[in-house]
Design a protein around this motif. Structure first.
Motif, PDB file in Angstrom:
ATOM      1  N   LEU A 193       0.707  -1.175  -0.113  1.00  0.00           N
ATOM      2  CA  LEU A 193       0.220  -0.238  -0.053  1.00  0.00           C
ATOM      3  C   LEU A 193       0.824   1.075   0.016  1.00  0.00           C
ATOM      4  O   LEU A 193       0.393   2.259  -0.396  1.00  0.00           O
ATOM      5  CB  LEU A 193      -0.889   0.056   1.248  1.00  0.00           C
ATOM      6  CG  LEU A 193      -1.826  -1.234   1.197  1.00  0.00           C
ATOM      7  CD1 LEU A 193      -2.813  -0.838   2.999  1.00  0.00           C
ATOM      8  CD2 LEU A 193      -2.683  -1.091   0.084  1.00  0.00           C
ATOM      9  N   ALA A 194       2.002   1.289   0.646  1.00  0.00           N
ATOM     10  CA  ALA A 194       2.880   2.456   0.652  1.00  0.00           C
ATOM     11  C   ALA A 194       3.272   2.761  -0.774  1.00  0.00           C
ATOM     12  O   ALA A 194       3.537   2.169  -1.587  1.00  0.00           O
ATOM     13  CB  ALA A 194       4.143   2.232   1.382  1.00  0.00           C
ATOM     14  N   GLY A 195       3.057   4.369  -0.992  1.00  0.00           N
ATOM     15  CA  GLY A 195       3.292   4.556  -2.343  1.00  0.00           C
ATOM     16  C   GLY A 195       1.942   4.836  -3.236  1.00  0.00           C
ATOM     17  O   GLY A 195       2.059   5.211  -4.381  1.00  0.00           O
ATOM     18  N   ARG A 196       0.696   4.210  -2.791  1.00  0.00           N
ATOM     19  CA  ARG A 196      -0.324   4.139  -3.451  1.00  0.00           C
ATOM     20  C   ARG A 196      -1.156   5.559  -3.528  1.00  0.00           C
ATOM     21  O   ARG A 196      -0.837   6.313  -2.504  1.00  0.00           O
ATOM     22  CB  ARG A 196      -1.421   2.827  -3.305  1.00  0.00           C
ATOM     23  CG  ARG A 196      -0.685   1.556  -3.455  1.00  0.00           C
ATOM     24  CD  ARG A 196      -0.255   1.263  -5.109  1.00  0.00           C
ATOM     25  NE  ARG A 196      -1.679   1.336  -5.633  1.00  0.00           N
ATOM     26  CZ  ARG A 196      -2.413   0.175  -6.094  1.00  0.00           C
ATOM     27  NH1 ARG A 196      -2.067  -0.759  -5.840  1.00  0.00           N
ATOM     28  NH2 ARG A 196      -3.424   0.509  -6.864  1.00  0.00           N
ATOM     29  N   ASP A 197      -2.144   5.516  -4.125  1.00  0.00           N
ATOM     30  CA  ASP A 197      -2.994   6.667  -3.800  1.00  0.00           C
ATOM     31  C   ASP A 197      -4.079   6.635  -2.989  1.00  0.00           C
ATOM     32  O   ASP A 197      -5.347   6.579  -3.061  1.00  0.00           O
ATOM     33  CB  ASP A 197      -3.898   7.033  -5.527  1.00  0.00           C
ATOM     34  CG  ASP A 197      -4.468   8.431  -5.460  1.00  0.00           C
ATOM     35  OD1 ASP A 197      -4.373   9.155  -4.657  1.00  0.00           O
ATOM     36  OD2 ASP A 197      -5.377   8.453  -6.429  1.00  0.00           O
ATOM     37  N   ILE A 217       7.629   2.716   6.056  1.00  0.00           N
ATOM     38  CA  ILE A 217       6.397   3.078   5.336  1.00  0.00           C
ATOM     39  C   ILE A 217       6.507   4.545   5.012  1.00  0.00           C
ATOM     40  O   ILE A 217       6.075   5.032   3.845  1.00  0.00           O
ATOM     41  CB  ILE A 217       5.315   2.884   6.286  1.00  0.00           C
ATOM     42  CG1 ILE A 217       4.993   1.475   6.199  1.00  0.00           C
ATOM     43  CG2 ILE A 217       3.756   3.456   5.662  1.00  0.00           C
ATOM     44  CD1 ILE A 217       3.946   1.145   7.550  1.00  0.00           C
ATOM     45  N   TRP A 218       6.992   5.712   5.681  1.00  0.00           N
ATOM     46  CA  TRP A 218       6.860   6.946   5.489  1.00  0.00           C
ATOM     47  C   TRP A 218       8.028   7.292   4.305  1.00  0.00           C
ATOM     48  O   TRP A 218       7.745   7.977   3.430  1.00  0.00           O
ATOM     49  CB  TRP A 218       7.481   7.684   6.867  1.00  0.00           C
ATOM     50  CG  TRP A 218       7.596   9.255   6.615  1.00  0.00           C
ATOM     51  CD1 TRP A 218       6.772  10.078   6.519  1.00  0.00           C
ATOM     52  CD2 TRP A 218       8.949   9.929   6.391  1.00  0.00           C
ATOM     53  NE1 TRP A 218       7.200  11.503   6.452  1.00  0.00           N
ATOM     54  CE2 TRP A 218       8.643  11.343   6.043  1.00  0.00           C
ATOM     55  CE3 TRP A 218      10.231   9.405   6.086  1.00  0.00           C
ATOM     56  CZ2 TRP A 218       9.725  12.234   5.754  1.00  0.00           C
ATOM     57  CZ3 TRP A 218      11.386  10.398   5.899  1.00  0.00           C
ATOM     58  CH2 TRP A 218      10.998  11.610   5.816  1.00  0.00           C
ATOM     59  N   ASN A 219       8.927   6.515   4.384  1.00  0.00           N
ATOM     60  CA  ASN A 219      10.092   6.703   3.276  1.00  0.00           C
ATOM     61  C   ASN A 219       9.490   6.363   1.708  1.00  0.00           C
ATOM     62  O   ASN A 219       9.788   6.959   0.915  1.00  0.00           O
ATOM     63  CB  ASN A 219      11.450   5.950   3.566  1.00  0.00           C
ATOM     64  CG  ASN A 219      12.236   6.609   4.616  1.00  0.00           C
ATOM     65  OD1 ASN A 219      12.221   7.938   4.583  1.00  0.00           O
ATOM     66  ND2 ASN A 219      12.615   5.732   5.254  1.00  0.00           N
ATOM     67  N   LYS A 220       8.649   5.405   1.835  1.00  0.00           N
ATOM     68  CA  LYS A 220       8.022   4.826   0.699  1.00  0.00           C
ATOM     69  C   LYS A 220       6.705   5.713   0.293  1.00  0.00           C
ATOM     70  O   LYS A 220       6.477   5.946  -0.763  1.00  0.00           O
ATOM     71  CB  LYS A 220       7.878   3.310   0.757  1.00  0.00           C
ATOM     72  CG  LYS A 220       7.317   2.660  -0.593  1.00  0.00           C
ATOM     73  CD  LYS A 220       7.218   0.991  -0.280  1.00  0.00           C
ATOM     74  CE  LYS A 220       6.892   0.562  -1.836  1.00  0.00           C
ATOM     75  NZ  LYS A 220       6.501  -0.992  -1.408  1.00  0.00           N
ATOM     76  N   ASP A 224       3.113  13.736   2.165  1.00  0.00           N
ATOM     77  CA  ASP A 224       2.086  14.396   1.517  1.00  0.00           C
ATOM     78  C   ASP A 224       0.618  13.766   1.812  1.00  0.00           C
ATOM     79  O   ASP A 224      -0.397  14.472   1.653  1.00  0.00           O
ATOM     80  CB  ASP A 224       2.250  14.762   0.133  1.00  0.00           C
ATOM     81  CG  ASP A 224       3.350  15.719  -0.041  1.00  0.00           C
ATOM     82  OD1 ASP A 224       3.710  16.440   0.721  1.00  0.00           O
ATOM     83  OD2 ASP A 224       3.833  15.829  -1.416  1.00  0.00           O
ATOM     84  N   ARG A 225       0.546  12.618   2.155  1.00  0.00           N
ATOM     85  CA  ARG A 225      -0.691  11.869   2.366  1.00  0.00           C
ATOM     86  C   ARG A 225      -0.673  11.138   3.532  1.00  0.00           C
ATOM     87  O   ARG A 225      -1.312   9.815   3.754  1.00  0.00           O
ATOM     88  CB  ARG A 225      -0.953  10.980   1.272  1.00  0.00           C
ATOM     89  CG  ARG A 225      -1.244  11.857  -0.135  1.00  0.00           C
ATOM     90  CD  ARG A 225      -1.926  10.884  -1.155  1.00  0.00           C
ATOM     91  NE  ARG A 225      -2.131  11.672  -2.267  1.00  0.00           N
ATOM     92  CZ  ARG A 225      -3.461  11.552  -3.009  1.00  0.00           C
ATOM     93  NH1 ARG A 225      -4.131  10.681  -2.671  1.00  0.00           N
ATOM     94  NH2 ARG A 225      -3.611  12.429  -3.990  1.00  0.00           N
ATOM     95  N   ILE A 226      -0.249  11.522   4.613  1.00  0.00           N
ATOM     96  CA  ILE A 226      -0.147  11.036   6.070  1.00  0.00           C
ATOM     97  C   ILE A 226      -0.785  12.110   6.829  1.00  0.00           C
ATOM     98  O   ILE A 226      -0.591  13.159   6.823  1.00  0.00           O
ATOM     99  CB  ILE A 226       1.348  10.769   6.614  1.00  0.00           C
ATOM    100  CG1 ILE A 226       2.050   9.551   5.595  1.00  0.00           C
ATOM    101  CG2 ILE A 226       1.347  10.165   8.182  1.00  0.00           C
ATOM    102  CD1 ILE A 226       3.474   9.361   5.901  1.00  0.00           C
TER     103      ILE A 226
END
Length: 281
Positions: A193-197, A217-220, A224-226
């Motif tokens: 899921l990391a990096g998905r829309d 997860i943050w790095n991937k 901007d979406r957390i």
């Protein structure tokens, strides 16, 4: 501006009983009393400006009462400095999900909360996918409990793999995955899921998620979406803020997580908020 994107309150007459029941069921201790005033007091102590309240419709017949309460709560806090802002709720067994989603929109509610465990429905069920698709069409934000629910640990109804299937088939807009994509399933979150829309909220991660797993997860996924979120009263707002500020995340990205991203996601919700100088976190 600091926005807690994931909180819960209960009517005062049932709050104590509800909190006691959930504490026993989930084997956890609440940080607050679950009341409206209890949340406001916690916000003032922690320096939180806005808390998004997420009601859960556990039976289809609760729809009208819960969503009318949400609309009334929003009107009550519309111009206050410390502000509650409620989303709506819908059940997958709704007799007419399109009509109910339109009603939520007409009430001025900006989104919906789905909870597969308390609604006894797997997230990749066609009923949820239809709701997500039409909610996207209406411009509503959808927040879903993701991963293990500590009250239902033996039957996870919203796994990262189920979410991945929904993303492939529906491509919902403005989907927020609570608990950083999937409570206690964070290896799968990073892989699938990391990096998905999608948006990830931080609810119920402080004290449960290791720093290196959060940062992986943050790095991937990127900042901007957390969304800063606590699951109050089940996690403390002050404690979660301290946890996030203690991570090796640049200050400009912390500011995005703590409020700027939420303002970008549901910006119209803040039109009635009194002007306040943007805080550096």
């Amino acid at each position: 501006m600091i926005v807690d994107f994931h909180t819960h309150i209960f009517p005062e007459k049932i709050a104590a009983k509800t909190i006691a029941y959930l504490e026993e069921k989930a084997h956890i201790k609440s940080f607050g009393d679950g009341t409206e005033q209890g949340l406001v007091s916690a916000m003032e102590a922690a320096g939180v400006d806005v808390s998004v309240v997420l009601p859960v419709v556990t039976r289809p017949e609760q729809f009208r009462t819960i969503n009318q309460f949400a609309a009334q709560l929003n009107e009550k806090y519309r111009n206050r400095q410390t502000r509650l802002w409620s989303f709506g709720g819908i059940h997958p067994d709704s007799a007419d999900y399109k009509e109910e989603l339109r009603t939520i929109k007409e009430l001025g509610l900006l989104g919906i909360k789905l909870h597969p465990d308390y609604q006894d429905t797997h997230f990749d069920d066609i009923r949820y996918m239809r709701i997500l698709d039409y909610a996207s069409e209406l411009g509503l934000v959808s927040v879903v409990h993701a991963g293990v629910d500590v009250g239902f640990p033996d039957n996870v109804r919203c796994t990262p793999r189920q979410i991945h299937r929904v993303l492939e088939e529906v491509k919902p807009k403005n989907l927020v995955l609570a608990h950083y994509g999937g409570f206690d399933m964070w290896e799968d979150v990073e892989e699938l899921l990391a990096g998905r829309d999608v948006w990830l909220d931080t609810a119920f991660t402080a004290g449960y998620l290791k720093d290196e797993a959060f940062m992986g997860i943050w790095n991937k996924h990127g900042a901007d979406r957390i969304l800063f979120a606590t699951d109050s009263p089940w996690s403390g707002q002050k404690e979660t803020l301290e946890y996030l500020r203690g991570l090796a995340i640049p200050s400009e990205d912390i500011n995005k997580i703590l409020g700027q991203n939420a303002k970008r996601l549901i910006g119209e919700a803040f039109l009635g908020l009194p002007d306040k100088e943007e805080k550096l976190c």
